[in-house]
Design a protein around this motif. Structure first.
Motif, PDB file in Angstrom:
ATOM      1  N   LEU A 219       0.790  -1.235   0.000  1.00  0.00           N
ATOM      2  CA  LEU A 219       0.000   0.000   0.000  1.00  0.00           C
ATOM      3  C   LEU A 219       0.820   1.281   0.000  1.00  0.00           C
ATOM      4  O   LEU A 219       0.418   2.285  -0.544  1.00  0.00           O
ATOM      5  N   CYS A 220       1.967   1.229   0.671  1.00  0.00           N
ATOM      6  CA  CYS A 220       2.619   2.502   0.979  1.00  0.00           C
ATOM      7  C   CYS A 220       3.715   2.900   0.007  1.00  0.00           C
ATOM      8  O   CYS A 220       4.058   4.073  -0.097  1.00  0.00           O
ATOM      9  N   GLY A 221       4.300   1.981  -0.701  1.00  0.00           N
ATOM     10  CA  GLY A 221       5.342   2.312  -1.674  1.00  0.00           C
ATOM     11  C   GLY A 221       6.738   2.421  -1.084  1.00  0.00           C
ATOM     12  O   GLY A 221       7.690   2.675  -1.804  1.00  0.00           O
ATOM     13  N   SER A 222       6.880   2.226   0.229  1.00  0.00           N
ATOM     14  CA  SER A 222       8.201   2.472   0.810  1.00  0.00           C
ATOM     15  C   SER A 222       9.215   1.390   0.459  1.00  0.00           C
ATOM     16  O   SER A 222      10.410   1.628   0.518  1.00  0.00           O
ATOM     17  N   CYS A 223       8.787   0.196   0.101  1.00  0.00           N
ATOM     18  CA  CYS A 223       9.732  -0.895  -0.174  1.00  0.00           C
ATOM     19  C   CYS A 223      10.031  -1.030  -1.664  1.00  0.00           C
ATOM     20  O   CYS A 223      10.518  -2.060  -2.105  1.00  0.00           O
ATOM     21  N   GLU A 224       9.745   0.028  -2.403  1.00  0.00           N
ATOM     22  CA  GLU A 224       9.934  -0.025  -3.863  1.00  0.00           C
ATOM     23  C   GLU A 224      11.394  -0.286  -4.228  1.00  0.00           C
ATOM     24  O   GLU A 224      12.306   0.265  -3.623  1.00  0.00           O
TER      25      GLU A 224
ATOM     26  N   SER B  22       8.685  -4.762  -3.070  1.00  0.00           N
ATOM     27  CA  SER B  22       9.320  -6.019  -2.674  1.00  0.00           C
ATOM     28  C   SER B  22       8.554  -6.752  -1.578  1.00  0.00           C
ATOM     29  O   SER B  22       8.776  -7.928  -1.355  1.00  0.00           O
ATOM     30  N   CYS B  23       7.635  -6.078  -0.892  1.00  0.00           N
ATOM     31  CA  CYS B  23       6.928  -6.751   0.202  1.00  0.00           C
ATOM     32  C   CYS B  23       5.865  -7.718  -0.300  1.00  0.00           C
ATOM     33  O   CYS B  23       5.475  -8.622   0.424  1.00  0.00           O
ATOM     34  N   CYS B  24       5.376  -7.518  -1.518  1.00  0.00           N
ATOM     35  CA  CYS B  24       4.269  -8.363  -1.970  1.00  0.00           C
ATOM     36  C   CYS B  24       4.458  -8.895  -3.396  1.00  0.00           C
ATOM     37  O   CYS B  24       4.007  -9.990  -3.698  1.00  0.00           O
TER      38      CYS B  24
END
Ligand code: FES
Length: 793
Positions: free
Chosen positions: A745-750, A778-780
């Motif tokens: 949802l948040c985009g931080s792990c892009e 990368s999280c999902c």
């Protein structure tokens, strides 16, 4: 050696050096390279011409000294230094990322060229400093790094925690009853040096000599010594070189020796092509400095910073679970590595500036670390900042500091022990002095004082607080939460409550920018809400829609939250930023999606921009913040109540968007999806959106496929098992990567995708971005059908 003048006393004003001969007012370097530039693109402004890396504001506060650059000229040529200075976070990261175009070969070059006399002195010692891990080009660098990395992995460092704690306690025992001490002298210099020597397997008998040598090496490489000082330093450096050679000879006679340098010597014997002799000698010299000087300086900065921000000190004394992130925030706000260097191997572009081949770059991490474009309220010290780990103090990519987790561990243990045994510590009155140089920063002394009678271990209650156990590595996000008090609960609309939140101790909460959100922790639920109050208020406002069909968080908040209650909160973070350069704006909100849209409208109004707000909902009764929106943005708001038969004509709105306009939208998925269709033919970056909720991103190992991922910047290949996420595999390999929601949802792990087909499962990327296949969460998201993926990480 005589220590060169510190920046707080006299300036180091040596004779003219080669790099200086260009001097202020020199011609733009583009003119020499023949590149034609419009006059307004010349990178040498007056501010750039005045920039001085060795005296004045840069030595006092490098991030503040380059604020003008971050705002106006993020890449500029410094005629005094002969370097291009890079000051914004994204630009610095992109330079670190590409170690082929931006070679590290000049990282250890003398920034002030040696005088002929100094060169003669160095020659007389046979000084032949060669490439080390820090300044080696590819492919040799990565091959060597992979061979020598094992000792630095978190799991192999766990066993060192006890030794660091023992050394720290011994030092503290020696001064705990004194009531006043210089922490650098008493602990922060020697413990990191002892830890470094132990880690390297180097004898610990010559600590005083090593200290002298380390200072000489730092000044020799990054300082601006006078001609006389150059000669004295050359003698120290020459002796240091010979000393390092002798240690190696001694270690070679101990084939069973433990420690990283022993391992390096063994690899030298096993694979001399990968780990040659010249490397071993140079590395021994460089690592003695790198392995402890940076940690000592960072620790001194940390105590100065925390004791200056007394509230933060008291918070970590009260709640030690905050310590790992406090360390990270200290590394961000006042890290010991201020700037690093690179050199272009071909014409290149940084930001929107073209650089010629051979251009030397000073990339100022201290400036990037306070860049508001990446860190909310970036010039403020905030131990609750949940993306502090993104700091660039350790560098980034394949050359990222190998010893980062040793440094973190030592700093954390210093804080654990000091907050436990001396919570009443305070900073003594003093003038701080620093060694003048471009790259390393930390006070020479940190005097502290306390009343020994108040030491917890002398009190009747007897014992100081017990420590928690923290694993080696980056901090866990779970612990990063500030306490807030609910100061107001009100009905905003049917099914929606508004909450006013203030810091539990009455301090101002951090500033935030339009589009930012916080994560509220209530009971077992952590839920994200956009901020929708006035940005200059000291407290926060959010609106919470009760979703009876949801996962229970919003229902719980509606049922239990009451005025006066204390809650925990993470953030603010902003992953839905407003580009303030556009000519005009279309803001489209659906339902509770109005919260970030209202903040954006406030900001655009303050900026005097042209904007329109379109707000849809089931009925006016269910639409939150309507009254404020219509009052504060009168004449710019159109409201669509479904029960009034009104629907926003999205196609007409998009068609009417003037050239250069941007659309920001938050609301139900179908609305965002429709806007994605309608804007498919418009220029990239026209549509910006934020979703409310994720799809189910849980892993079902029976249906998932394992795959391989190559991390280009880090030079690693990892296996991602069917039952783990790509994010977890990356974190387990010791690579720091931000993550927040862990549900796409948040985009931080892009991460940037270089090769491979991706099965995108996030709610962040647009369809066009997915089709481009250049980014993934990368999280999902995973590899499509188990194929190999290559990432720029
Ligand atoms: Fe939020 Fe991955 S952590 S999208």
């Amino acid at each position: 050696m005589n220590r060169p003048a510190s920046s707080a006393d006299t300036s180091v004003d040596g004779k003219t050096t080669e790099a200086q001969r260009t001097g202020p007012g020199a011609a733009c370097p583009h003119a020499e390279s023949g590149a034609a530039l419009a006059s307004d693109q010349c990178p040498v402004s007056q501010m750039a011409a005045d920039f001085d890396a060795f005296t004045g504001p840069y030595q006092v506060d490098p991030a503040e000294a380059l604020r003008w650059s971050r705002d106006q000229l993020p890449v500029f040529f410094s005629p005094r230094l002969g370097y291009w200075v890079v000051s914004r976070y994204d630009d610095i990261k992109s330079v670190f990322r590409d170690n082929i175009t931006f070679s590290p070969r000049n990282a250890l070059e003398k920034i002030t060229p040696a005088t002929p006399e100094a060169m003669e002195v160095l020659k007389s010692y046979g000084y032949a400093m060669n490439r080390t891990m820090v300044n080696e080009d590819e492919p040799a660098h990565m091959e060597r790094r992979r061979v020598l990395l094992d000792h630095f992995l978190p799991e192999n460092l766990e066993a060192k925690q006890e030794m660091v704690r023992r050394l720290t306690r011994e030092k503290m025992d020696a001064f705990i009853d004194s009531g006043r001490v210089d922490l650098v002298e008493a602990m922060l210099y020697e413990v990191p040096l002892n830890v470094a020597l132990h880690f390297l397997g180097v004898p610990e008998d010559d600590i005083a000599v090593l200290k002298n040598f380390s200072v000489a090496h730092s000044v020799n490489t990054w300082g601006k010594p006078t001609d006389e000082q150059q000669v004295a330093i050359a003698h120290d450096v020459g002796q240091f070189w010979n000393y390092a050679g002798k240690i190696i000879e001694k270690m070679k006679k101990e084939p069973e020796g433990t420690g990283w340098m022993h391992e390096t010597i063994r690899k030298n014997a096993e694979m001399p092509d990968v780990v040659p002799d010249s490397y071993v000698h140079s590395m021994m010299m460089a690592i003695i400095v790198a392995a402890h000087e940076t940690t000592s300086l960072a620790s001194a900065n940390m105590f100065k910073t925390l004791l200056t921000h007394r509230q933060a000190w008291e918070d970590i004394c009260e709640d030690p679970s905050l310590i790992p992130n406090a360390v990270e925030e200290c590394l961000r706000y006042s890290g010991s590595i201020v700037a690093w260097r690179r050199q272009t191997t071909a014409p290149a572009r940084v930001g929107d500036v073209d650089l010629p081949e051979g251009a030397k770059l000073l990339i100022v991490q201290a400036s990037g670390n306070q860049d508001e474009r990446h860190f909310e309220d970036g010039d403020q010290f905030d131990i609750y900042r949940d993306n502090a780990v993104d700091h660039l103090t350790f560098g980034y990519g394949s050359h990222q500091c190998m010893g980062k987790n040793i440094g973190r561990m030592e700093m954390r243990i210093f804080l654990e022990e000091m907050t436990r045994r001396l919570p009443h510590l305070r900073l003594a009155d003093q003038e701080f002095s620093y060694l003048a140089n471009t790259s390393f920063r930390g006070p020479d002394q940190v005097w502290v004082e306390w009343d020994p009678a108040e030491n917890p271990e002398r009190q009747q209650a007897g014992r100081a607080r017990e420590n928690l156990h923290f694993p080696v590595g980056a901090p866990s996000r779970r612990n990063i939460a500030r306490k807030v008090r609910v100061t107001g609960v009100r009905k905003e609309a049917d099914g929606i409550i508004g909450l006013s939140l203030e810091d539990a101790k009455g301090r101002p909460l951090p500033r935030w920018s339009a589009g930012a959100h916080i994560e509220l922790c209530v009971g077992d639920y952590d839920r994200k809400y956009s901020l929708c109050g006035k940005p200059d208020a000291t407290g926060y406002e959010i609106a919470v829609l009760r979703e009876d069909e949801g996962r229970g968080g919003s229902r719980h908040i509606h049922e239990v939250v009451a005025e006066g209650m204390e809650l925990r909160l993470r953030g603010p973070s902003n992953l839905f930023r407003l580009d303030e350069e556009a000519s005009n704006y279309l803001l489209i909100a659906g339902g509770i999606g109005v919260t970030p849209i209202l903040a954006m409208a406030d900001r655009l109004k303050a900026l005097g921009k042209d904007y329109a707000v379109h707000y849809s909902g089931r009925s006016r009764r269910t639409m939150a913040l309507l009254e404020r929106l219509e009052k504060d943005h009168a004449g710019r708001v159109t409201v669509y109540g479904k029960d009034e038969g009104r629907r926003a004509d999205l196609a007409a709105l998009v068609a009417g968007l003037p050239e250069g306009g941007q659309i920001y939208t938050c609301g139900p998925e179908r609305m965002i999806s429709a806007l994605e269709d309608l804007t498919a033919g418009l220029p990239e970056g026209t549509l910006h959106f934020e979703h409310f909720s994720a799809h189910d991103t849980g892993l079902d190992p029976d249906r998932e496929t394992a795959f391989q991922v190559e991390l280009k910047d880090s030079g690693l290949t990892l296996d991602v098992a069917a039952n783990e996420t790509l994010l977890d595999a990356i974190l387990a390999a010791g690579i720091d990567i931000a993550c927040d929601c862990r549900e796409g949802l948040c985009g931080s792990c892009e991460v940037e995708v270089l090769e491979g087909e991706i099965d995108h499962r996030d709610m962040v990327l647009t369809r066009a971005e997915r089709a481009e296949n250049r980014r993934m969460m990368s999280c999902c998201s995973r590899s499509q059908a188990g194929g190999k993926v290559k990432l720029a990480l």
